[in-house]
Design a protein around this motif. Structure first.
Motif, mmCIF file in Angstrom:
data_model
loop_
_atom_site.group_PDB
_atom_site.id
_atom_site.type_symbol
_atom_site.label_atom_id
_atom_site.label_comp_id
_atom_site.label_asym_id
_atom_site.label_seq_id
_atom_site.Cartn_x
_atom_site.Cartn_y
_atom_site.Cartn_z
ATOM 1 N N GLY A 176 -4.270 4.089 3.277
ATOM 2 C CA GLY A 176 -4.367 4.523 1.827
ATOM 3 C C GLY A 176 -5.355 4.017 0.907
ATOM 4 O O GLY A 176 -6.040 3.116 1.152
ATOM 5 N N ARG A 188 0.957 -1.219 -0.117
ATOM 6 C CA ARG A 188 0.063 0.210 0.217
ATOM 7 C C ARG A 188 1.080 1.071 -0.080
ATOM 8 O O ARG A 188 1.502 1.390 0.827
ATOM 9 C CB ARG A 188 -0.858 -0.104 1.274
ATOM 10 C CG ARG A 188 -1.928 -1.413 1.280
ATOM 11 C CD ARG A 188 -2.951 -1.120 2.444
ATOM 12 N NE ARG A 188 -3.776 -2.144 2.455
ATOM 13 C CZ ARG A 188 -3.798 -3.518 3.061
ATOM 14 N NH1 ARG A 188 -2.722 -3.309 4.192
ATOM 15 N NH2 ARG A 188 -4.576 -4.348 2.994
ATOM 16 N N PRO A 189 0.987 1.929 -1.034
ATOM 17 C CA PRO A 189 1.878 3.070 -1.446
ATOM 18 C C PRO A 189 1.872 4.212 -0.217
ATOM 19 O O PRO A 189 2.528 4.864 0.373
ATOM 20 C CB PRO A 189 1.888 3.542 -2.786
ATOM 21 C CG PRO A 189 1.143 2.613 -3.538
ATOM 22 C CD PRO A 189 0.319 1.606 -2.220
ATOM 23 N N GLU A 190 0.473 4.420 0.123
ATOM 24 C CA GLU A 190 0.148 5.418 1.087
ATOM 25 C C GLU A 190 -0.141 4.879 2.519
ATOM 26 O O GLU A 190 -0.831 5.613 3.248
ATOM 27 C CB GLU A 190 -1.169 6.043 0.473
ATOM 28 C CG GLU A 190 -0.915 6.771 -0.663
ATOM 29 C CD GLU A 190 -2.081 7.624 -1.595
ATOM 30 O OE1 GLU A 190 -3.219 7.015 -0.722
ATOM 31 O OE2 GLU A 190 -2.119 7.857 -2.496
#
Length: 180
Positions: free
Chosen positions: A124, A118-120
């Motif tokens: 995210g 999950r990049p955020e």
């Protein structure tokens, strides 16, 4: 004056037993997964579910073939090495996901790892989900897709809004060395 009868249904004893069982089983399964690896628990459960008839069973208790367009390639490392490497690339092991397996040369090949990036972070909106399968030569097949984070948008996730295998493959290739 009599009070109006309650419209609420009484809690059934079977519901209480189900919640009590869940309260015992869920922590026990989590602790077992932490001790032996969630992928092993998922593999055993997937193999057991594969023995059940598919007819009438909801998807979350069936073993499904991975969609062909999610195939992202292979990495030259074993599944064990790949599982060990993924946390260093920002992935975490995914416990709750559909079970997948497919037929190869007359044999059923079950997934041996389910990971998410999950990049955020966990809150995210988006994630890349990768599944690992053992390849015949000892390397690891990677299947990937981009999707909504079920913790943030559970209904959108289930409706597959924004589901994108091509984007998942691109992001997986950026994060996983030697994915070919």
């Amino acid at each position: 004056m009599d009070a109006a009868p309650s419209r609420r249904r009484p809690f059934r004893a079977s519901a209480v037993r189900a919640f009590a069982a869940l309260a015992v089983v869920a922590p026990a399964a989590f602790l077992l997964g932490r001790a032996v690896g969630f992928w092993r628990v998922r593999l055993v459960v997937g193999r057991l579910l594969a023995l059940l008839p598919d007819e009438g069973a909801p998807d979350h208790v069936r073993v499904l073939p991975p969609p062909a367009d999610e195939y992202a390639g292979t990495v030259p490392t074993s599944p064990a090495e790949t599982r060990a490497m993924l946390p260093n690339r920002g992935f975490s092991e995914l416990i709750r996901a559909y079970f997948h397996a497919y037929e190869r040369d007359g044999e059923t090949v079950h997934e041996v790892g389910s990971f998410v990036h999950r990049p955020e972070g966990i809150t995210g909106d988006w994630q890349v989900h990768v599944r690992l399968f053992p390849a015949p030569d000892g390397s690891t097949e990677v299947w990937a897709h981009w999707e909504r984070n079920p913790y943030v948008a559970p209904l959108a996730h289930l409706r597959m809004e924004g589901y994108d295998p091509a984007r998942g493959e691109r992001i997986a290739a950026e994060l996983i060395d030697d994915l070919r």
